[in-house]
Every structure is written in C-alpha cells, then in structure tokens.
Design an enzyme around this catalytic site. Structure first.
Site, PDB file in Angstrom:
ATOM      1  CD  GLU A 254      -2.863  -1.228   2.350  1.00  0.00           C
ATOM      2  OE1 GLU A 254      -3.870  -1.939   2.268  1.00  0.00           O
ATOM      3  OE2 GLU A 254      -2.578  -0.573   3.371  1.00  0.00           O
TER       4      GLU A 254
ATOM      5  CG  HIS B  54      -9.175   6.307   2.737  1.00  0.00           C
ATOM      6  ND1 HIS B  54      -9.306   6.172   1.377  1.00  0.00           N
ATOM      7  CD2 HIS B  54      -8.506   5.202   3.163  1.00  0.00           C
ATOM      8  CE1 HIS B  54      -8.752   5.034   0.992  1.00  0.00           C
ATOM      9  NE2 HIS B  54      -8.253   4.427   2.062  1.00  0.00           N
TER      10      HIS B  54
ATOM     11  NE  ARG C 240      -4.701   5.183   3.896  1.00  0.00           N
ATOM     12  CZ  ARG C 240      -5.138   4.341   4.806  1.00  0.00           C
ATOM     13  NH1 ARG C 240      -5.338   4.760   6.048  1.00  0.00           N
ATOM     14  NH2 ARG C 240      -5.377   3.079   4.511  1.00  0.00           N
TER      15      ARG C 240
ATOM     16  CG  HIS D 285      -9.698   6.389   6.859  1.00  0.00           C
ATOM     17  ND1 HIS D 285     -10.695   5.452   6.713  1.00  0.00           N
ATOM     18  CD2 HIS D 285      -8.535   5.686   6.919  1.00  0.00           C
ATOM     19  CE1 HIS D 285     -10.168   4.240   6.673  1.00  0.00           C
ATOM     20  NE2 HIS D 285      -8.861   4.347   6.815  1.00  0.00           N
TER      21      HIS D 285
ATOM     22  NE  ARG E  55      -4.206   4.816  10.148  1.00  0.00           N
ATOM     23  CZ  ARG E  55      -4.608   3.921   9.241  1.00  0.00           C
ATOM     24  NH1 ARG E  55      -3.952   2.787   9.092  1.00  0.00           N
ATOM     25  NH2 ARG E  55      -5.658   4.168   8.498  1.00  0.00           N
TER      26      ARG E  55
END
Length: 533
Positions: free
Chosen positions: A117, A241, A287, A348, A383
């Site tokens: 990811e 997100h 993100r 998110h 994060r």
C-alpha cells in the site's frame, strides 16, 4: 432504576483492541466488554486493507520502521515505532493462531499473500481478501463468545468514567474505579465497578460531515479520558482517506488503498492522470498527499468528485483481489471491471488521542487504553497504511500483560454511587441534539478539514464554544440518551482538534494550513492537559 455491577476488568469498546485485550488476559479474571451497538459493527469490521508487519525475508524491521517514520513527517516517536514493529510478526502470528483466514498465495497451504500500500517500500500487508477487518472481527468475536470468563454487554454506551477524585476521595491517589454505562435498549443506567478499566473505543472521525467510519466513531474514549484528567496528544492530525465511493446511498463506503497498490489510477473527469504532478510516487504517495491532491483538483475544477480506475486489469484479477468492493460497487451501479469509480476524500482516522506508554497505561491509575483512541507515538503526523490494526493488537496485548502484574485494591462497588437522574426530566426538544450534531460536523468539515487557515480555525473555535455551552446545559437538565452522550463527546473532541490545530504554526503531515504553509525546523508533538484547560 439503576443497576450496579462489579468486574476485574472493564473494557469499553469491542473492536480489535478490546477483544484482543480480553483474550490476552488470564481466564482467572472476570472481564466485561461493553459494545456500543451489536458486537462487530465498529470500525474494525470496516477495515479492508490488512495488517502491516515484517513477514517476508526480503523485508526487515528497519525498512518498516523507516517507512513509518517517513510517513509520520518527523513526529513519530522512534522508540514507539521500533517497539511496535518489532512485535509485528508475533502479533500477526497470534491472529493466525486465533483462526483469522488470511489470504494465501494461489496453490499454497503455507505461504500468505502479501500486498503493498501507499508509503510502503515492500509487500508486507497480510490480508483476508479485501475484508481483513471483518475477518479479524468475526474470528475474535467467536473466540470471546467461547471464553467462560468474558461477558459481553451489547447496546451499552459509556456515560463517563468513575474516579476517586470525582467521588471526593482526595486523600488518596486519583484512580479510575469503573464507569457509568447506559443500556440503550432500556434507557437504564448501569454503575460498573472495576479494578482496571480499558478504553478501546475507537476514533473520532464522526466529528466531520464526510467520513469513512461507522456511526459510532464519536471519540467517546478520548472525551471521557480528558474529563477524567488524562493528557491528549496530536489531535490536529486527522487522516482523510483519499477514496470513498461518491454516491448518495453509498454511506461511508471506502475504496481500499490496496486498489492503488495493485495498479489503480486516479483520474480527472476527462480521463487524465494527475498524481504525478504532486508527488513522484504518484498513486502510491501517502494518504495525506493524495487526499490534498484530490481536494485541490476538485476545487480547481469545481467538480464533486474525481475517479479511481482499475478497469485496465483483467476482470478475474479484480474480482479475486477485491470481491467485496466489486460486489458493493455493483449494488450502486458501478462495474469496476469496465469503468472508473467516482471517489471523494473523507475523514478516516484519528492519529492523535489519549497518551499511553508502551504498556498501554494512561495518566490515570487503573485506566489503560489501546487502539485508535490512543496516542502511542507510532503514527506521528500521519499514519502509514495498515499500521493501525497492528497497533491495536500490539498495545492491547501489552495492556493485558501489564494488568496481570499490576496490583489494585478492589474498590467496593457497593460504595459507588448509583447514577442519579432525580433532578432531570425527559426532553421535549430533541431537535436541539439533531441541529447541534449537524452544525458541529458541518463547520468542522468547512473550517477544520483537509486545508485550514487561522481565520477558519478561529471561526470554528467561536462556534464550538457556543455549542459546548448549549450542550452542557442540555446535558444538565435532561435524561441522557445515546445521541446526547455522543454529541457531548464530539463537541469535546472538536474543541481538542481546534485547539491543537491553532497551536501548530506550520504545515506538517496531515495538518495543512495556508496561514503557515512552511515546515518548522522544530518538530514537536501537541500535548493538551485538562489541568491547564
């Protein structure tokens, strides 16, 4: 009529962190797990991507640490990052032992499939197709239901923590001795005395108008810990997100980051890609960068959404890797094997929260915490994808281990005062709650969202002050309801986010402000203390 209960360990929250804590404690301890709704309906079950960990010989702890630190934009606690990642393999193997059906490599009975990811330099995300959180949740729920020492109270919402200080016992160390809980099916208040209390209540993304989270993500644990005297850290860092499905009926449906990890491309309405203009990693950038890029392009073009396209991959590949997303999108009229998906950013993940140490202990004796409601130092200013479920498991196990060796005198539950409703009545104007709920979430989205300014934050501060006063007055005069309790907690969380954002005179990680677009030379966490408030 109120009810009084007693237990060794009271766990407020029934997601991955709460259930892991319960299962990691010895069977000799009586454990009570509070679930806000039906167990399994929280954020854990919504997690799609997976759990990050060092599982492949081509990977290393050092590489995972470096990726996490890079994503954290200079605010990660290096010791906390290493502490967590060094325990990633054992945490994941514990989940495997519990029976979580992680996806294996085609034709293999032994090797697990690892995906990659945004922000990760290696394939290190172990997953159960595209519904990892659901698989973990269902597995742990099954194990908990089999445990004779664990009782689950569903449809119970925490009202507040009970501390010796609140009870007027000022001649001893302030300690958490339980909590008041509301049974939402009977509207009955329950007084629970506990030797140890663990907050695993999740994040606070419902403070925003658009969110990928379920309805219960209202920051209850953070607000209760703050009222009980605990420090709260880094609340300005709210992860948005980049890709939630844009459809009026697709409430909070997330399009997993793994879609981009497997080749999904972000596109403008005319079909052009744009991420390469914002970051050399393009779709695999962290993100915060992707969310800001989408937000920028939407505002520049004046459009309601952009697009995520993986239709260039074979239909078999898409259906096998993303079966849940494929089926859900079909329900809304989108065939992702043939067309791009309309997407928008949404709140998110709450990167800040209750300050805890490596053992999951808070500032308040007898009170522990784990999961999204906490600040451990792992995430910093942003994060890294799929580190959240890892953090849940590692710190829940640490809290359980520490509770086992901690001594706590059983506070006589008979001495705990029952919840007092004698001076309040039933509200005949519940529209106040609905109106305040909508107003709070809308101005948080408009003024404290993906892009901020000092002027917007000051405007939000004035509004949250008025709302807090109004909600406090309402709380003092009427019987508590689940909606009122959530609103009371959300307004506390909103104020903490605004205060934290105003204090940061720079742009870093998830906090981007046009008033201070540059990065400061000094990287410092934001610590708010209720004793100074």
């Amino acid at each position: 009529m109120s009810v009084r209960l007693a237990t060794d360990v009271l766990i407020i929250g029934s997601g991955a962190a709460g259930l892991t804590t319960a299962l990691s404690l010895p069977t000799s301890m009586n454990i009570l797990v509070i679930s806000k709704g039906k167990i399994g309906t929280g954020s854990t079950a919504w997690a799609q991507g997976g759990v990050a960990g060092v599982l492949d010989e081509v990977d290393s702890v050092d590489q995972h640490v470096q990726d996490t630190v890079n994503a954290g934009a200079g605010l990660c606690d290096p010791a906390a990052v290493r502490h967590t990642i060094e325990r990633s393999s054992s945490a994941i193997h514990w989940l495997i032992e519990q029976g979580v059906p992680f996806t294996r490599v085609d034709g293999s009975d032994v090797e697990f499939h690892l995906t990659r990811e945004g922000g990760h330099s290696q394939r290190r995300i172990i997953h159960a197709a595209d519904a990892t959180g659901l698989a973990i949740s269902e597995t742990l729920i099954k194990r908990v239901r089999q445990a004779p020492n664990i009782q689950i109270l569903e449809n119970h919402v925490a009202i507040d923590l009970i501390t010796t200080e609140k009870l007027g016992l000022v001649d001893q160390e302030n300690r958490c001795v339980g909590a008041y809980i509301l049974d939402t099916l009977t509207d009955q208040a329950v007084t629970i005395g506990a030797r140890f209390t663990v907050l695993t209540s999740g994040g606070a993304s419902k403070v925003y108008l658009y969110t990928s989270n379920p309805d219960g993500a209202t920051g209850d644990g953070i607000a209760m810990a703050w009222r009980a005297g605990c420090r709260i850290v880094n609340m300005e860092f709210n992860q948005f997100h980049p890709t939630c499905l844009f459809h009026p009926k697709a409430k909070s449906f997330l399009i997993s980051e793994a879609l981009r990890g497997e080749g999904g491309l972000l596109k403008l309405p005319n079909g052009e890609r744009f991420m390469q203009h914002f970051d050399e990693r393009a779709e695999l950038a962290p993100r915060d960068i992707v969310a800001r890029a989408i937000d920028h392009e939407m505002k520049r073009l004046g459009v309601d959404n952009l697009y995520l396209d993986i239709s260039h991959k074979s239909p078999d590949f898409i259906k096998s890797h993303f079966p849940t997303i494929y089926r859900r999108c079909l329900e809304y009229g989108f065939d992702m094997t043939k067309e791009p998906l309309p997407v928008v950013p949404a709140a998110h993940y709450t990167c800040g929260g209750i300050r805890i140490d490596a053992q999951g202990a808070t500032d308040l004796a007898g009170l522990f915490a784990a999961g999204e409601c906490t600040y451990t130092g792992l995430h910093g200013a942003n994060r890294l994808a799929s580190n959240s479920l890892l953090e849940c498991i590692v710190y829940a196990q640490a809290a359980a281990e520490h509770i086992q060796v901690s001594s706590a005198t059983q506070f006589d539950p008979e001495k705990l005062p029952l919840w007092d409703e004698s001076r309040v009545g039933d509200s005949d104007e519940k529209i106040v709650i609905t109106h305040n709920w909508d107003e709070l979430r809308r101005f948080m989205w408009d003024y404290v969202g993906i892009v901020r300014t000092d002027k917007r934050l000051e405007r939000a501060k004035r509004r949250v002050g008025l709302l807090k006063q109004e909600i406090s007055e309402y709380y003092s005069n009427f019987r508590v309801t689940a909606d009122l309790l959530e609103l009371r907690n959300l307004v506390v969380v909103a104020e903490l986010i605004i205060e934290s954002a105003l204090s940061r005179k720079e742009s870093r990680g998830l906090h981007f402000t046009r008033s201070h677009p540059e990065l400061s030379d000094q990287a410092q966490i934001t610590v708010l203390s209720p004793k100074k408030a």
